[in-house]
Design an enzyme around this catalytic site. Structure first.
Site, mmCIF file in Angstrom:
data_model
loop_
_atom_site.group_PDB
_atom_site.id
_atom_site.type_symbol
_atom_site.label_atom_id
_atom_site.label_comp_id
_atom_site.label_asym_id
_atom_site.label_seq_id
_atom_site.Cartn_x
_atom_site.Cartn_y
_atom_site.Cartn_z
ATOM 1 N N GLY A 1 48.534 120.404 -16.779
ATOM 2 C CA GLY A 1 48.784 118.978 -16.473
ATOM 3 C C GLY A 1 48.034 118.542 -15.227
ATOM 4 N N GLY A 2 46.825 119.087 -15.079
ATOM 5 C CA GLY A 2 46.099 118.945 -13.821
ATOM 6 C C GLY A 2 45.421 117.614 -13.588
ATOM 7 C CD GLN B 1 51.263 110.704 -7.248
ATOM 8 O OE1 GLN B 1 52.295 110.833 -7.925
ATOM 9 N NE2 GLN B 1 51.273 110.168 -6.040
ATOM 10 C CG LEU B 2 51.402 115.563 -7.605
ATOM 11 C CD1 LEU B 2 52.687 116.347 -7.407
ATOM 12 C CD2 LEU B 2 51.097 114.737 -6.359
ATOM 13 C CG ASP C 1 46.035 116.832 -18.347
ATOM 14 O OD1 ASP C 1 46.481 116.346 -19.404
ATOM 15 O OD2 ASP C 1 46.515 116.580 -17.238
ATOM 16 C CB ILE D 1 52.161 123.135 -21.970
ATOM 17 C CG1 ILE D 1 52.834 121.760 -22.083
ATOM 18 C CG2 ILE D 1 51.290 123.231 -20.731
ATOM 19 C CD1 ILE D 1 54.017 121.608 -21.164
ATOM 20 C CE1 TYR E 1 59.934 114.752 -13.877
ATOM 21 C CE2 TYR E 1 61.284 113.564 -12.290
ATOM 22 C CZ TYR E 1 60.191 114.364 -12.574
ATOM 23 O OH TYR E 1 59.363 114.766 -11.553
ATOM 24 C CE LYS F 1 59.872 118.326 -13.339
ATOM 25 N NZ LYS F 1 58.683 119.189 -13.256
ATOM 26 C CB ILE G 1 54.021 113.071 -4.209
ATOM 27 C CG1 ILE G 1 54.988 114.269 -4.344
ATOM 28 C CG2 ILE G 1 52.751 113.471 -3.459
ATOM 29 C CD1 ILE G 1 55.546 114.814 -3.039
HETATM 30 N N1 NAD Z 1 54.273 112.808 -8.274
HETATM 31 C C1 NAD Z 1 55.500 112.908 -7.762
HETATM 32 O O1 NAD Z 1 55.975 112.045 -6.991
HETATM 33 C C2 NAD Z 1 56.336 114.107 -8.109
HETATM 34 C C3 NAD Z 1 57.567 114.283 -7.451
HETATM 35 C C4 NAD Z 1 58.375 115.356 -7.821
HETATM 36 C C5 NAD Z 1 57.921 116.289 -8.756
HETATM 37 N N2 NAD Z 1 56.724 116.098 -9.371
HETATM 38 C C6 NAD Z 1 56.300 117.060 -10.372
HETATM 39 O O2 NAD Z 1 54.986 117.512 -10.114
HETATM 40 C C7 NAD Z 1 54.297 117.725 -11.357
HETATM 41 C C8 NAD Z 1 52.994 116.936 -11.340
HETATM 42 O O3 NAD Z 1 53.326 115.578 -11.155
HETATM 43 P P1 NAD Z 1 52.252 114.422 -11.340
HETATM 44 O O4 NAD Z 1 52.740 113.288 -10.522
HETATM 45 O O5 NAD Z 1 50.881 114.933 -11.161
HETATM 46 O O6 NAD Z 1 52.511 114.047 -12.872
HETATM 47 P P2 NAD Z 1 51.634 113.060 -13.799
HETATM 48 O O7 NAD Z 1 52.571 112.364 -14.714
HETATM 49 O O8 NAD Z 1 50.742 112.237 -12.961
HETATM 50 O O9 NAD Z 1 50.740 114.096 -14.620
HETATM 51 C C9 NAD Z 1 51.288 114.937 -15.610
HETATM 52 C C10 NAD Z 1 50.170 115.441 -16.488
HETATM 53 O O10 NAD Z 1 50.748 116.207 -17.543
HETATM 54 C C11 NAD Z 1 49.892 116.058 -18.648
HETATM 55 N N3 NAD Z 1 50.545 116.414 -19.907
HETATM 56 C C12 NAD Z 1 51.398 115.662 -20.661
HETATM 57 N N4 NAD Z 1 51.698 116.323 -21.802
HETATM 58 C C13 NAD Z 1 51.030 117.499 -21.774
HETATM 59 C C14 NAD Z 1 50.914 118.593 -22.671
HETATM 60 N N5 NAD Z 1 51.551 118.607 -23.862
HETATM 61 N N6 NAD Z 1 50.137 119.649 -22.316
HETATM 62 C C15 NAD Z 1 49.480 119.645 -21.136
HETATM 63 N N7 NAD Z 1 49.542 118.633 -20.250
HETATM 64 C C16 NAD Z 1 50.293 117.566 -20.575
HETATM 65 C C17 NAD Z 1 49.478 114.582 -18.614
HETATM 66 O O11 NAD Z 1 48.289 114.375 -19.367
HETATM 67 C C18 NAD Z 1 49.323 114.333 -17.133
HETATM 68 O O12 NAD Z 1 47.978 114.441 -16.720
HETATM 69 C C19 NAD Z 1 55.262 117.292 -12.457
HETATM 70 O O13 NAD Z 1 55.895 118.427 -12.980
HETATM 71 C C20 NAD Z 1 56.274 116.425 -11.743
HETATM 72 O O14 NAD Z 1 57.522 116.475 -12.349
HETATM 73 C C21 NAD Z 1 55.919 115.030 -9.061
HETATM 74 C C1 THR Z 2 60.360 111.732 -7.669
HETATM 75 C C2 THR Z 2 59.418 112.196 -8.741
HETATM 76 O O1 THR Z 2 59.926 113.214 -9.490
HETATM 77 C C3 THR Z 2 58.612 111.187 -9.481
HETATM 78 N N1 THR Z 2 57.705 110.538 -8.581
HETATM 79 C C4 THR Z 2 59.446 110.149 -10.179
HETATM 80 O O2 THR Z 2 59.724 109.138 -9.571
HETATM 81 O O3 THR Z 2 59.792 110.332 -11.309
#
Ligand code: NAD
Ligand code: THR
Length: 373
Positions: free
Chosen positions: A62-63, A66-67, A88, A107, A195, A199, A225
């Site tokens: 899932g690269g 955002q992160l 991804d 995945i 969600y 988790k 984030i």
């Molecule tokens: N961004 C935040 O604020 C935040 C906060 C808490 C936790 N997280 C966790 O960090 C992780 C990364 O977050 P993010 O913000 O980059 O998420 P995001 O939603 O920006 O990206 C998730 C990625 O997962 C990919 N994806 C979806 N289905 C898929 C599949 N079947 N196989 C492979 N990839 C697939 C999507 O294409 C997407 O690029 C997540 O697990 C999220 O729960 C993020």
């Molecule tokens: C907090 C975090 O998991 C994500 N940015 C959301 O709001 O869903």
């Protein structure tokens, strides 16, 4: 022998096992059974198999969210470009495709995941694929598949191939009956989103695989984030990213959460550094496998006041989205991360003022900032 006493004799030692990444199961494999995918009984479930002097071989799932790209950049600086594979199901933009190895990986396809891990001799896996809180509520069955079934595939492939596994959790893993100010690591967790439920499931399954199969599972609960050069994927905290773009470009912002909604937040560089630090921490320093991490906590109104210091004409208005507001109202307001600070030395660099300056500078509002000062 009464059943309860018998169970206590068999299971007791397993529950008392220290939370280290150590190797063998406390019970004989023939009693425990093999992994859920029925790997041979003599399979090695030990933690990361690379030697201490080698760099890990990393896969990020899932690269392209955002992160993930930021994490890949950080890890490539440390371990070398070719040792970090971004993956991804989406097509990468040119600059990402040319910045290091990229591979398609869904995945939900277990065999292909296994092939990627085996062919690339992966030793560390960062599992970022997920549907976030707001998009998850809009598509529950997809969120259930990606966040739960997908996680099962990741756990199995990591356990079978001795891969050190990082899975991020979230403030969203707590719910309205959790203590909210502050929220400790261990307390009641009854989230009301798919969600959050997925988790909590990930935290518990990862810890279960750790104790049962010796999987080197590590998990941080991230706050919301905030990043400048990558967009959020449909969460409840997204407003705190969008506000900077709109403030810098238009001088105004319409917020979809109420002005007094307090949530824990973190700048992306702190989040990614924490992720690398917990993965590098010696197993014996980890008294737990799932940690809260925290940096700051603010409301939209407080964030807007800080933006106003740089852009005096900035205006914020409110048009509350009922779904997001209900989610935010059930989440922690402040996170207690004292265990992360004590066990592996976590500390954040960015508080609210540094965050706002950094974000506005990125969006090229220097001239406004200069005019304001
Ligand atoms: N961004 C935040 O604020 C935040 C906060 C808490 C936790 N997280 C966790 O960090 C992780 C990364 O977050 P993010 O913000 O980059 O998420 P995001 O939603 O920006 O990206 C998730 C990625 O997962 C990919 N994806 C979806 N289905 C898929 C599949 N079947 N196989 C492979 N990839 C697939 C999507 O294409 C997407 O690029 C997540 O697990 C999220 O729960 C993020
Ligand atoms: C907090 C975090 O998991 C994500 N940015 C959301 O709001 O869903």
């Amino acid at each position: 022998m009464p059943v309860i006493r018998m169970l206590r004799r068999v299971v007791g030692p397993m529950l008392l096992r220290p939370a280290c990444g150590c190797s063998t199961s406390v019970l004989p494999v023939r009693f425990l059974g093999t992994s859920p995918r029925q790997v041979a009984a003599d399979a090695n479930y030990h933690s990361a198999s690379f030697s201490e002097t080698d760099h890990p071989r990393v896969l990020i799932t899932g690269g392209l969210g955002q992160l993930g790209v930021g994490l890949a950049n950080l890890l490539r600086k440390r371990f070398g470009k070719d040792n970090v594979i971004l993956s991804d199901i989406r097509k990468p933009p040119d600059h990402v495709f040319h910045s290091g190895p990229f591979i398609y990986s869904d995945i939900l396809d277990y065999k292909s995941l296994r092939e990627i891990v085996v062919n690339n001799r992966i030793t560390w896996l960062f599992h970022y694929s997920a549907l976030l809180s707001a998009v998850g509520e809009a598509n529950v069955s997809l969120a259930r598949a990606v966040n739960i079934t997908g996680l099962h595939n990741i756990l199995d492939v990591a356990a079978e191939h001795s891969v050190r596994l990082f899975v991020p959790s979230t403030i969203g893993a707590f719910g309205p009956t959790s203590p909210r100010n502050p929220t400790p690591d261990v307390c009641i967790q009854r989230p009301r989103t798919i969600y959050g439920v997925s988790k909590v499931h990930a935290e518990l399954m990862g810890e279960y695989y750790h104790y049962r199969y010796g999987l080197d599972f590590r998990c941080l609960r991230y706050p919301g984030i905030i990043s400048a050069d990558s967009q959020p994927g449909g969460g409840t905290t997204d407003y705190a990213v969008q506000i900077f773009h709109d403030a810098a470009k238009h001088g105004k912002f319409e917020c979809n959460l109420d002005s007094s909604t307090r949530l824990p937040m973190m700048y992306i560089s702190d989040c990614l550094r924490a992720t690398l630090e917990v993965m590098e921490a010696p197993a014996e320093s980890l008294s737990m496998r799932t940690y809260n991490i925290s940096a700051m906590s603010f409301t939209p109104q407080e964030l807007a006041l800080e933006v106003l210091k740089h852009i005096p004409e900035f205006e914020i208005t409110y048009n509350v989205d009922a779904v997001r507001q209900a989610i935010a109202d059930s989440w922690p307001m402040n996170f207690d991360d004292s265990n992360a600070r004590k066990d592996w030395g976590w500390r954040h660099d960015f508080d609210l003022p540094e965050l706002v300056t950094t974000m506005l500078n990125f969006y090229g509002s220097n001239t406004r900032v200069a005019r304001a000062n």
